[in-house]
Write an enzyme that holds these catalytic residues in place. Structure first.
Site, PDB file in Angstrom:
ATOM      1  N   GLY A  46     -72.407  27.117  40.647  1.00 57.54           N
ATOM      2  CA  GLY A  46     -73.720  27.079  40.018  1.00 57.54           C
ATOM      3  C   GLY A  46     -74.501  25.869  40.492  1.00 57.54           C
ATOM      4  CD  GLN A  51     -76.677  20.449  40.063  1.00 60.08           C
ATOM      5  OE1 GLN A  51     -76.726  21.639  39.797  1.00 60.08           O
ATOM      6  NE2 GLN A  51     -75.547  19.794  40.240  1.00 60.08           N
ATOM      7  CB  CYS A  94     -71.292  18.340  37.661  1.00 54.53           C
ATOM      8  SG  CYS A  94     -73.064  18.411  37.939  1.00 54.53           S
ATOM      9  CG  LEU A  95     -71.757  21.302  43.283  1.00 55.15           C
ATOM     10  CD1 LEU A  95     -72.712  22.321  43.877  1.00 55.15           C
ATOM     11  CD2 LEU A  95     -70.549  21.108  44.193  1.00 55.15           C
ATOM     12  CG  HIS A 136     -72.606  22.688  33.846  1.00 52.37           C
ATOM     13  ND1 HIS A 136     -71.531  21.826  33.836  1.00 52.37           N
ATOM     14  CD2 HIS A 136     -73.364  22.309  34.917  1.00 52.37           C
ATOM     15  CE1 HIS A 136     -71.645  20.964  34.846  1.00 52.37           C
ATOM     16  NE2 HIS A 136     -72.748  21.240  35.514  1.00 52.37           N
ATOM     17  CD  GLU A 137     -75.291  24.959  37.042  1.00 54.22           C
ATOM     18  OE1 GLU A 137     -76.204  24.186  37.387  1.00 54.22           O
ATOM     19  OE2 GLU A 137     -74.104  24.780  37.363  1.00 54.22           O
ATOM     20  CG  HIS A 140     -77.692  20.420  35.888  1.00 58.56           C
ATOM     21  ND1 HIS A 140     -77.506  19.082  36.123  1.00 58.56           N
ATOM     22  CD2 HIS A 140     -76.514  21.022  36.221  1.00 58.56           C
ATOM     23  CE1 HIS A 140     -76.269  18.882  36.570  1.00 58.56           C
ATOM     24  NE2 HIS A 140     -75.643  20.037  36.634  1.00 58.56           N
TER      25      HIS A 140
HETATM   26 NI    NI Z   1     -73.677  20.494  37.249  1.00 57.60          NI
END
Ligand code: NI
Length: 171
Positions: A46, A51, A94-95, A136-137, A140
């Protein structure tokens, strides 16, 4: 299409509240392509537009397993409109916070409202990994990170670690 650079802690843009998408035009479609490219390249399941430094409420996702075909999903202006009382725990990563994983408790089921790439409105009820990933997304897009749900001690430790690493790169 081109993979873009993923911003990581302590980049302050991760704390921005993203703007809703008003019109789905060619630039938005290009952005979605770049998000998928970046997400698959990472690889991750995701990604939110912020990001890659773009403060727009767009999320891409693909929860298919390695041996399966890609199942790309895009959520524009996603919004959680209902959460279950029941909770579930997943180990999240998380990236934007590489190599850090921690168990997070969230509502087990959610209802999410969003637009597709054609601008059509949808509502889905999600459970399991999809429910966690969506929360989660969507977090963000509101400047919220999964580390906000862990103990302050652990959170401070990880923020410090990333701040230190960033200083080293600068020096
Ligand atoms: Ni994340």
């Amino acid at each position: 299409m081109a993979p873009r650079e993923i911003i990581t802690l302590p980049d302050k843009r991760l704390r921005l509240k993203s703007e809703p998408v008003k019109r789905i035009d060619a630039s938005i479609r290009k952005l979605v392509d770049d998000l998928f490219e970046t997400m698959y390249d990472a690889p991750g399941i995701g990604l939110a537009a912020i990001q890659i430094g773009v403060a727009k409420r767009i999320v891409t996702m693909d929860l298919s397993r390695k041996e399966e075909e890609h199942k790309p999903q895009v959520f524009i202006n996603p919004e959680v409109i209902w959460t279950s009382e029941e909770k579930s725990k997943y180990e999240e990563g998380c990236l934007s916070i590489p190599d850090f994983y921690e168990e997070v408790e969230r509502p087990a089921q959610v209802k999410v409202k969003y637009l597709d790439l054609e601008g059509h409105e949808h509502e889905i009820e999600a459970s399991g990994l999809l429910a966690t990933c969506l929360q989660h997304e969507i977090d963000h897009t509101n400047g919220v990170l999964f580390i906000d749900y862990i103990s302050k001690l652990k959170r401070d430790r990880i923020i410090k670690k990333f701040a230190k690493a960033a200083k080293k790169v600068e020096a």
